[in-house]
Design a protein around this motif. Structure first.
Motif, mmCIF file in Angstrom:
data_model
loop_
_atom_site.group_PDB
_atom_site.id
_atom_site.type_symbol
_atom_site.label_atom_id
_atom_site.label_comp_id
_atom_site.label_asym_id
_atom_site.label_seq_id
_atom_site.Cartn_x
_atom_site.Cartn_y
_atom_site.Cartn_z
ATOM 1 N N ILE A 136 0.837 -1.209 0.000
ATOM 2 C CA ILE A 136 0.000 0.000 0.000
ATOM 3 C C ILE A 136 0.872 1.260 0.000
ATOM 4 O O ILE A 136 0.608 2.209 -0.723
ATOM 5 N N LEU A 137 1.932 1.235 0.819
ATOM 6 C CA LEU A 137 2.740 2.455 0.970
ATOM 7 C C LEU A 137 4.055 2.442 0.198
ATOM 8 O O LEU A 137 4.410 3.422 -0.457
ATOM 9 N N ALA A 138 4.749 1.312 0.286
ATOM 10 C CA ALA A 138 6.071 1.243 -0.360
ATOM 11 C C ALA A 138 6.020 1.583 -1.856
ATOM 12 O O ALA A 138 6.940 2.232 -2.369
ATOM 13 N N PRO A 139 4.969 1.181 -2.593
ATOM 14 C CA PRO A 139 4.977 1.461 -4.035
ATOM 15 C C PRO A 139 5.048 2.952 -4.410
ATOM 16 O O PRO A 139 5.544 3.271 -5.490
ATOM 17 N N TYR A 140 4.589 3.850 -3.531
ATOM 18 C CA TYR A 140 4.698 5.286 -3.868
ATOM 19 C C TYR A 140 6.169 5.657 -4.050
ATOM 20 O O TYR A 140 6.539 6.373 -4.971
ATOM 21 N N ILE A 141 6.994 5.153 -3.121
ATOM 22 C CA ILE A 141 8.425 5.483 -3.191
ATOM 23 C C ILE A 141 9.085 4.676 -4.313
ATOM 24 O O ILE A 141 9.883 5.197 -5.083
ATOM 25 N N ARG A 142 8.705 3.384 -4.413
ATOM 26 C CA ARG A 142 9.310 2.547 -5.465
ATOM 27 C C ARG A 142 9.009 3.108 -6.857
ATOM 28 O O ARG A 142 9.884 3.208 -7.713
ATOM 29 N N ASP A 143 7.777 3.507 -7.095
ATOM 30 C CA ASP A 143 7.375 3.902 -8.449
ATOM 31 C C ASP A 143 7.693 5.350 -8.795
ATOM 32 O O ASP A 143 7.870 5.674 -9.966
ATOM 33 N N PHE A 144 7.719 6.232 -7.796
ATOM 34 C CA PHE A 144 7.869 7.664 -8.119
ATOM 35 C C PHE A 144 9.023 8.346 -7.389
ATOM 36 O O PHE A 144 9.361 9.484 -7.704
ATOM 37 N N GLY A 145 9.612 7.672 -6.384
ATOM 38 C CA GLY A 145 10.658 8.320 -5.582
ATOM 39 C C GLY A 145 12.022 8.291 -6.250
ATOM 40 O O GLY A 145 12.266 7.498 -7.164
ATOM 41 N N THR A 146 12.901 9.153 -5.760
ATOM 42 C CA THR A 146 14.278 9.159 -6.255
ATOM 43 C C THR A 146 15.015 7.945 -5.684
ATOM 44 O O THR A 146 14.575 7.345 -4.696
ATOM 45 N N GLU A 147 16.170 7.638 -6.280
ATOM 46 C CA GLU A 147 16.982 6.515 -5.787
ATOM 47 C C GLU A 147 17.362 6.755 -4.318
ATOM 48 O O GLU A 147 17.375 5.829 -3.510
ATOM 49 N N GLU A 148 17.637 8.018 -4.001
ATOM 50 C CA GLU A 148 18.036 8.340 -2.626
ATOM 51 C C GLU A 148 16.900 7.998 -1.642
ATOM 52 O O GLU A 148 17.124 7.414 -0.580
#
Ligand SMILES: Cc1cc2nc3c(=O)[nH]c(=O)nc-3n(C[C@H](O)[C@H](O)[C@H](O)COP(=O)(O)OP(=O)(O)OC[C@H]3O[C@@H](n4cnc5c(N)ncnc54)[C@H](O)[C@@H]3O)c2cc1C
Length: 381
Positions: free
Chosen positions: A90-102
């Motif tokens: 539910i939450l991790a995909p926001y960072i995986r799909d749209f976040g920077t590598e950092e």
């Protein structure tokens, strides 16, 4: 076509054993405390249960959605720890799909180990279903955003180490395509204030809180994706959140049906098991039929999702159907238990109050009807 192969069945056995050892003996204590302990996150991390879909370099297992389905189904059956096992999808995909590598390295690697509890904050006291009404603002100030506003009903709100916050970065616009952004706020940031833990009618082991932002300075590097594109990101990831919630509700409905059957077969009145009164036998037959319809719909959805199909309408139908159906099963199973259903020794009491919110969170039944009607070319007013 079946969904599960031998490796998924083996994984199911592992999950069941974990639940028997680490979850079932502790449910009463966690309900009492109003949260699950951090040690459970750590244990889930060690088992690889957190963020299974993520790349290995972030600590994920890079496995298919079938594994999530198994995990959610097994925890859903025992109605415990949804905010722990659900967050990976539910939450991790926001960072995986749209976040920077950092951002990925900073947050996902800790999350998969069980070292970081995440939360997402959309809802505000004045707006829930209508996200256009979000007022929490994030104003640009050099290399920072300054966040002001208030959120409510936030799952993991009190215990979280980081929160993805839906903010308005363009105060002059109400457009869904450029006004809203997703910004990560770390626990301990000045001006990030965790309010009271909310006193709920159910889901007691789930920590749900109010949150305040008072001139909260957050580095711009914490922005997820592009400024102003937050609503689009929400719309793309919310479908998976709904799917996870629907699988959870279905698992609870199946468990509640079984509780009703077991009780009705063992309880006697007027010299016969209460299950054998035609009224109850027919009621149970109706319940089983409704639960089976939910299962068929969900299995079809899981297959569609794995195949990469657009599930927006079908998952809305499933969310609507399962949310209402599971509440109906709860009421009927409860009734079969007579006075014992009202007693905490019988699990139906906890399931009955916990399932109530299923038709409200992650898109209420009414909002799901709105999506379905629109897909049919009807604009309800
Ligand atoms: C246990 C729990 C956990 C939650 N966790 C989180 C979380 O982690 N993060 C987060 O951001 N939020 C969370 N929420 C909030 C949840 O997402 C909202 O409660 C939900 O979106 C509904 O918003 P609302 O409560 O403001 O109701 P409202 O939007 O005010 O709706 C009230 C009623 O009006 C109906 N309604 C609204 N619009 C329409 C319409 N156009 N047509 C017909 N009927 C309509 C709704 O369906 C509902 O029945 C949680 C809620 C609960 C109960």
């Amino acid at each position: 076509m079946g969904i599960y192969k031998e490796e998924h069945d083996i994984f199911r056995g592992t999950v069941k054993k974990f639940i028997e050892k680490e979850v079932l003996p502790n449910i009463d204590e966690w309900e009492e405390k109003g949260e699950v302990p951090r040690s459970l996150w750590k244990k889930c991390g060690e088992m690889g249960f957190l963020g299974m879909c993520l790349d290995e370099k972030y600590g994920g297992l890079e496995v298919g959605f079938e594994y999530t389905a198994v995990l959610v189904e097994e925890f859903g059956k025992v109605n415990a720890c949804m905010p722990v096992v659900g967050t990976g999808d539910i939450l991790a995909p926001y960072i995986r799909d749209f976040g920077t590598e950092e951002l990925k390295m900073r947050y996902l690697s800790r999350f998969t180990k069980g070292d970081l509890i995440p939360a997402i904050a959309m809802t505000e006291p004045n707006t829930g279903s209508d996200l256009k009404g979000v007022r929490t603002s994030a104003i640009s100030d050099g290399d920072d955003y300054i966040i002001n506003g208030q959120k409510t009903f936030i799952t993991n709100g009190n215990t979280c180490d980081m929160m993805i916050v839906v903010c308005k970065t363009n105060p002059d616009s109400n457009s869904l395509s450029n006004a809203f952004s997703l910004i990560i706020v770390d626990d301990g940031t000045t001006g990030f204030i965790k309010g009271r833990k909310l006193n709920k009618m159910g889901m007691h082991m789930q920590d749900t809180a109010e949150i305040f932002f008072e001139d909260c300075h957050v580095p711009k590097a914490n922005l997820i994706g592009e400024e102003g594109k937050g609503f689009g990101y929400l719309m793309s990831e919310l479908q998976k959140e709904r799917l996870v919630m629907v699988m959870w509700g279905q698992a609870m409905a199946e468990a509640m049906l079984q509780m009703g059957i077991d009780y009705a077969k063992s309880r006697e009145a007027f010299g016969q098991p209460i299950a054998t009164f035609q009224h109850n036998a027919f009621k149970i037959a109706d319940m089983a039929t409704q639960v089976q319809l939910g299962r068929s719909l969900i299995n079809e959805l899981i297959i569609d999702f794995i195949a990469g199909k657009d599930i927006v309408v079908k998952v809305s139908m499933a969310k609507l159907y399962v949310g209402e159906m599971a509440n109906n099963i709860a009421a009927k199973s409860f009734q079969l238990h007579g006075g014992y259903g009202f007693m905490e020794e019988y699990p139906i009491a906890r399931y009955y109050r916990d399932i109530r919110a299923m038709s409200v969170y992650a898109g209420s039944s009414e909002i799901m009807r709105l999506v379905i009607a629109r897909s049919l070319g009807i604009e309800p007013t």
